[in-house]
Design an enzyme around this catalytic site. Structure first.
Site, PDB file in Angstrom:
ATOM      1  N   GLU A 181      83.981  -8.356 -13.819  1.00 19.98           N
ATOM      2  CA  GLU A 181      82.993  -9.156 -14.540  1.00 19.98           C
ATOM      3  C   GLU A 181      83.445  -9.394 -15.981  1.00 19.98           C
ATOM      4  O   GLU A 181      83.315 -10.500 -16.507  1.00 19.98           O
ATOM      5  CB  GLU A 181      81.622  -8.472 -14.511  1.00 19.98           C
ATOM      6  CG  GLU A 181      80.924  -8.507 -13.171  1.00 19.98           C
ATOM      7  CD  GLU A 181      80.715  -9.916 -12.653  1.00 19.98           C
ATOM      8  OE1 GLU A 181      80.348 -10.800 -13.434  1.00 19.98           O
ATOM      9  OE2 GLU A 181      80.944 -10.128 -11.455  1.00 19.98           O
ATOM     10  N   GLU A 219      82.146 -18.353 -12.791  1.00 22.13           N
ATOM     11  CA  GLU A 219      82.392 -18.266 -11.352  1.00 22.13           C
ATOM     12  C   GLU A 219      83.767 -18.837 -10.990  1.00 22.13           C
ATOM     13  O   GLU A 219      84.453 -18.312 -10.097  1.00 22.13           O
ATOM     14  CB  GLU A 219      81.287 -18.995 -10.581  1.00 22.13           C
ATOM     15  CG  GLU A 219      79.896 -18.424 -10.804  1.00 22.13           C
ATOM     16  CD  GLU A 219      79.806 -16.940 -10.497  1.00 22.13           C
ATOM     17  OE1 GLU A 219      80.609 -16.443  -9.682  1.00 22.13           O
ATOM     18  OE2 GLU A 219      78.944 -16.260 -11.091  1.00 22.13           O
TER      19      GLU A 219
END
Length: 301
Positions: free
Chosen positions: A199, A131
């Site tokens: 991602e 993150e």
């Protein structure tokens, strides 16, 4: 290469948006579409983080209320050379996490209670590092822009159905119907492609931040397995935020890979295995003390 691909996809999404505006109202429609895009993105730029955190019932925590989680985020943010983000906790049994914020100085990391309960310390570090990589790469802003443009395309495509397009060179009733279906679908495909690209990049950088690619790989497998068994009702009520999570939190089964918000977990794990081979043995991330059985304790004792 991933940044170039993202830029190309964003350009395509913007062109699609203005193209739909042109079909509806000619040159004037394209200008109106551009104004709508600017307005929605301006609003999202300043308010998207608060909106998303509120949708998922996230509560801010600090060093007193969640000391180990807070210190872990602080240490990993230092490794990533990032300002300390705000830390939020979501009371949700599904293990998952996301990052939000318009830039590294106005960022937040949110994790669920299920994530803290299911992962060990090294796996949790991998998730948080992932993150933080999104924050460092400015992905949180990119994904906000793509979501708002995709939503605006759907909105003006609906207008096109009602008004039948530009009288002089518009698509007509049949063309308007096709536009109403195909334009949002195309926008969704581009949005998902951007999300999947980011991602992979966050996995790579996150693994380098925490120093243990296989810990992140293990976390992804655990979260993916649990996400199919434990519903996330907040995400089900706000499906437009699904692309922000480390693993798709929605319960939909059997969806074609083309319409998935995330790359397949198997492919992500394969890339992390390849990275682990490149990096070689690395020191463990602040391994917790062993308990009486000789096994490392979980992150919360």
């Amino acid at each position: 290469m991933s940044y170039f691909k993202t830029a190309v996809l964003l350009a395509g999404l913007t062109a699609l948006f203005m193209g739909v505006g042109y079909l509806i109202g000619g040159a004037g429609g394209a200008v109106v579409a551009l104004v709508i895009a600017a307005a929605t993105n301006m609003f999202a730029y300043w308010n998207s983080d608060r909106m998303v955190l509120s949708m998922h019932g996230a509560q801010e925590v600090d060093e007193r209320s969640a000391p180990e989680l807070f210190r872990m985020v602080a240490e990993l943010a230092g490794r990533a050379q990032l300002p300390m983000p705000k830390v939020y906790l979501m009371d949700n049994p599904q293990p998952n996490a996301f990052a939000t914020g318009r830039d590294p100085h106005h960022a937040a990391v949110a994790v669920t209670t299920g994530l803290l309960q299911m992962l060990n310390r090294e796996e949790l570090a991998g998730v948080i590092a992932h993150e933080l990589a999104h924050i460092r790469n400015h992905d949180t802003l990119i994904m906000t822009i793509t979501a708002t443009i995709a939503g605006a395309i759907s909105m003006i495509a609906q207008f096109g159905m009602f008004f039948g397009g530009n009288r002089d060179n518009g698509p007509g009733i049949v063309g308007s119907l096709a536009m109403m279906i195909l334009a949002p679908l195309s926008a969704t495909i581009v949005q998902m492609a951007i999300s999947r690209t980011r991602e992979y990049s966050a996995d790579n950088m996150g693994a380098r931040i925490c120093g243990q690619p296989m810990s992140l790989a293990s976390a992804l497998l655990k979260i993916d397995n649990a996400a199919h068994q434990i519903p996330n009702m907040d995400a089900e009520r706000s499906p437009a935020t699904a692309h922000m999570f480390i693993i798709n939190p929605l319960s939909g089964q059997g969806m074609d890979n083309l319409f998935s918000t995330h790359p397949s977990t198997e492919n992500r794990v394969r890339e992390l295995q390849r990275l682990a081979g490149e990096l070689g043995p690395r020191g463990n991330f602040a391994t917790a003390p062993a308990n009486a059985s000789g096994r490392p304790r979980g992150p919360w004792g």
